[in-house]
Design an enzyme around this catalytic site. Sequence first.
Site, mmCIF file in Angstrom:
data_model
loop_
_atom_site.group_PDB
_atom_site.id
_atom_site.type_symbol
_atom_site.label_atom_id
_atom_site.label_comp_id
_atom_site.label_asym_id
_atom_site.label_seq_id
_atom_site.Cartn_x
_atom_site.Cartn_y
_atom_site.Cartn_z
ATOM 1 N N PHE A 110 -23.159 -40.909 12.218
ATOM 2 C CA PHE A 110 -22.022 -41.025 11.296
ATOM 3 C C PHE A 110 -21.057 -42.132 11.707
ATOM 4 C CE2 PHE A 110 -17.684 -39.035 10.411
ATOM 5 C CZ PHE A 110 -17.542 -39.673 9.193
ATOM 6 N N THR A 142 -14.408 -37.775 22.672
ATOM 7 C CA THR A 142 -13.796 -36.841 21.724
ATOM 8 C C THR A 142 -12.559 -36.181 22.315
ATOM 9 O OG1 THR A 142 -14.178 -34.729 20.577
ATOM 10 C CG2 THR A 142 -15.390 -35.084 22.603
ATOM 11 N N ASP A 143 -11.677 -35.679 21.448
ATOM 12 C CA ASP A 143 -10.514 -34.928 21.920
ATOM 13 C C ASP A 143 -10.895 -33.529 22.404
ATOM 14 O OD1 ASP A 143 -11.086 -33.773 19.464
ATOM 15 O OD2 ASP A 143 -9.090 -34.068 18.614
ATOM 16 N N GLU A 144 -12.116 -33.095 22.121
ATOM 17 C CA GLU A 144 -12.511 -31.736 22.520
ATOM 18 C C GLU A 144 -12.623 -31.576 24.035
ATOM 19 O OE1 GLU A 144 -15.343 -29.568 20.209
ATOM 20 O OE2 GLU A 144 -15.216 -30.986 18.546
ATOM 21 N N TYR A 147 -20.923 -28.508 24.398
ATOM 22 C CA TYR A 147 -20.745 -29.868 23.871
ATOM 23 C C TYR A 147 -19.597 -30.578 24.562
ATOM 24 C CZ TYR A 147 -18.656 -33.433 20.913
ATOM 25 O OH TYR A 147 -18.057 -34.590 20.466
ATOM 26 N N LYS A 164 -19.533 -33.857 27.185
ATOM 27 C CA LYS A 164 -18.775 -35.080 26.871
ATOM 28 C C LYS A 164 -17.723 -35.345 27.944
ATOM 29 C CE LYS A 164 -18.854 -37.617 23.974
ATOM 30 N NZ LYS A 164 -19.608 -38.891 23.841
#
Length: 357
Positions: free
Chosen positions: A14, A136-138, A161, A165
């Site tokens: 994406f 990512t902000d996660e 996940y 990361k």
Amino acid sequence: MNAKTLLITGGAGFIGSALIRHLIKTTDYQVINIDKLTYAGNLASLAQVVDHQRYHFIQADIADATRMQQLFADYRPAAILHLAAESHVDRSIDGPAAFVQTNLIGTYTLLEAARSYWTTLRGSEQRQFRFQHISTDEVFGTLGEHGLFSEASPYQPNSPYSATKAGSDHLVRAWHHTYGLPVLVTNCSNNYGPYQFPEKLIPLMILNGLAGKSLPVYGDGQHIRDWLYVEDHVRALQLILEQGRPGETYNIGGQNERTNLEVVNQICSTLDSLQPTTSGRTYRELIQFVTDRPGHDVRYAIDASKIRRELGWQPREDFDSGLQKTVQWYLDNHDWCKQIQNGHYQQQRLGLQELGL
């Protein structure tokens, strides 16, 4: 070193495909797209650039050390932008091994291939090389009702996940501080926009709604995310590549906090306006609350003041305008959506494998 050649991993995904479309359209970079073509990789998202003389696709696994070293040697890039990742939280809960393999082992393999190549460069070529890692902000975990994630926020990942990361972020920083590799790290908030795989919230709700299916919302729908239009994100990535300081981290967020329920309701209202149901019912009647998933972070929100202050980046879309464009794109691109839903897009991967590519 070819000063205008970029290696991009995960370019059929994406964000990766949006980045490639942007670079081919607005710059004179030569783009080498490296993608394994897992379930989330779709070459149809690159139909606009597939025949462009500055674009080249290579099907390869980033965890294949020999292949990665050869690609650096063959193309001698000025930079690598690393987006390839397993990224869906639900899938990481069901099968974490693939996330460890791609997000950790794959990133390590790329770092070593890049470091080996970088040490062969001399003078300005070595100083100008960049390894840009898109995260990512996660990785920061969950926020309370107040505050924002900054570049200095501690890491507290809560899913397989986000843990993988986070680990990849740490590897990239370690290769900078230990070996001097000139790296750039970015942590972005939730992306949305055209060409997003329909397991993600916004395209799932759009396509389910159009099909008359239920719109599943986890828990009470009060989980909050900061939404970033993907084209704003890729502009930021180019800006960081060209002007960011090696060793630095940059947060990229849209300052568009919404609860999941607010997002779904707004999608329903937009669909009601653009394509009303034939029955006269509203799309909101399809909303169904389902059991919350394990480790579901309550709130994410990004402080993007550093990139605004240092590099002058600003998002061009707010959530209203971005969502309107997104819903309209899905309404206008039934063929792309149909290929995803019936699985035909995966034939591209099988066909390339049969050809030995």
